[in-house]
Scaffold this active site. Structure first.
Site, mmCIF file in Angstrom:
data_model
loop_
_atom_site.group_PDB
_atom_site.id
_atom_site.type_symbol
_atom_site.label_atom_id
_atom_site.label_comp_id
_atom_site.label_asym_id
_atom_site.label_seq_id
_atom_site.Cartn_x
_atom_site.Cartn_y
_atom_site.Cartn_z
ATOM 1 N N ASP A 1 -7.597 139.612 60.759
ATOM 2 C CA ASP A 1 -6.250 139.376 61.293
ATOM 3 C C ASP A 1 -6.221 138.233 62.295
ATOM 4 O OD1 ASP A 1 -4.219 140.980 60.272
ATOM 5 O OD2 ASP A 1 -4.750 142.697 61.522
ATOM 6 N N GLU B 1 0.994 138.157 60.183
ATOM 7 C CA GLU B 1 2.272 138.861 60.032
ATOM 8 C C GLU B 1 3.333 137.803 59.813
ATOM 9 O OE1 GLU B 1 2.749 141.840 63.108
ATOM 10 O OE2 GLU B 1 0.769 142.662 62.661
ATOM 11 N N GLU C 1 3.697 146.766 54.632
ATOM 12 C CA GLU C 1 3.487 147.949 55.474
ATOM 13 C C GLU C 1 4.785 148.708 55.685
ATOM 14 O OE1 GLU C 1 1.262 147.345 59.097
ATOM 15 O OE2 GLU C 1 1.650 149.390 59.780
HETATM 16 O O1 KIV Z 1 -4.378 145.757 61.717
HETATM 17 C C1 KIV Z 1 -4.400 146.492 60.722
HETATM 18 O O2 KIV Z 1 -5.169 147.440 60.626
HETATM 19 C C2 KIV Z 1 -3.454 146.221 59.651
HETATM 20 C C3 KIV Z 1 -3.293 147.303 58.644
HETATM 21 C C4 KIV Z 1 -2.317 148.281 59.153
HETATM 22 C C5 KIV Z 1 -2.953 146.793 57.319
HETATM 23 O O3 KIV Z 1 -2.823 145.214 59.628
#
Ligand code: KIV
Length: 275
Positions: free
Chosen positions: A95, A126, A193
């Site tokens: 991420d 995102e 999500e």
């Molecule tokens: O940060 C995370 O774990 C996510 C999941 C909810 C897909 O983005």
């Protein structure tokens, strides 16, 4: 060290974007899971999880914050490096945390950190209409991108909390449109999500790239869950889409094997996990 060529002939070749595209084409479900350290990475690998995400959910399940907002680039890089050491087969995604991609150039330099320092093969951000240019820019630099739509935890202070998204017709239409635009901009995977199952189905049918869902119903190309939720480590009330895979499993390893099996057979998610 032509490791890639060597591994191509092995009976467990690493998962790539081509593997995932083939799985979508063949209707074989993609099993994905979050992970934050090397020991669990080894377990996920041997359970045949296809895609592993070093999610900024680490802020909540590892660091004890009540949102993902405090998570930094250094935090994700640290955990990603640990996870990368434990993985062989799964495709590793990481991420971009809150405010690490306010501009194209910051998105690029932070993606490079996740790949070069963390060992990630794909970055996730995102997304919405305002991230199209960023996705285009990353794709133009050959960075594999996963676009995250629906409930966006980094935005909870603006959107009013952890709520199901896309229930109203105009919001659903906007999400379908954004998903198509993100795909055209170069997103290689779309993650959905916490949205109604019917919308998860419609977006999956509208896109050529694989769609992975969390609380997005049974019709997406794959599923992802937060590791600590399915191993019943997370305390307190959990989201409706979570299933405790420790029930009847005995060990963490068996719980993970059962999760992958349930995703492949589409026995998870069941109606009680849907919106
Ligand atoms: O940060 C995370 O774990 C996510 C999941 C909810 C897909 O983005």
């Amino acid at each position: 060290m032509y490791t890639h060529l060597q591994l191509r002939g092995s009976d467990r070749p690493p998962v790539t974007l081509s593997t995932l595209a083939r799985m979508k084409a063949d209707g074989q479900k993609i099993a994905s899971m979050t992970c934050y350290d090397a020991s669990f990475a080894v377990l996920l690998d041997s359970a045949e999880v296809d895609v592993v995400l070093v999610g900024d959910s680490l802020g909540m399940v590892i660091q004890g914050y009540d949102t993902t907002v405090p998570v930094t680039m250094d935090d994700v890089v640290y955990h990603c490096r640990a996870v990368a050491r434990g993985l062989h087969r799964p495709f590793l995604m990481a991420d971009l945390p809150f405010m690490s991609y306010p501009s194209k150039n910051e998105a690029l330099s932070n993606s490079v950190r996740l790949m070069q320092e963390g060992g990630a093969k794909m970055i996730k951000l995102e997304s919405g209409g305002t991230q199209i240019e960023i996705v285009e820019f990353l794709a133009a630099h050959d960075i594999a991108v996963c676009a995250h739509l629906g409930l966006k935890p980094q935005s909870v202070h603006k959107t009013g909390g952890f709520r199901v998204q896309g229930r109203e017709e105009d919001a659903a239409e906007l999400m379908i449109d954004n998903a198509k635009r993100l795909e055209s901009a170069g997103a290689d995977i779309v993650l959905l999500e916490c949205i109604p199952s019917a919308l998860g189905k419609a977006i999956t049918a509208a896109l050529r790239v694989p769609v992975i869902g969390i609380g997005a119903g049974p019709d997406t190309d794959g599923q992802i869950l937060v590791l600590y939720d399915i191993l019943d480590i997370t305390t307190g009330r959990k989201p409706r889409f979570v299933r405790n895979f420790m029930e009847g499993a005995g060990t963490n390893q068996q719980a993970l094997v059962n999760y992958v099996k349930a995703v492949r057979e589409v026995s998870y998610p069941a109606p009680e996990h849907e919106f």
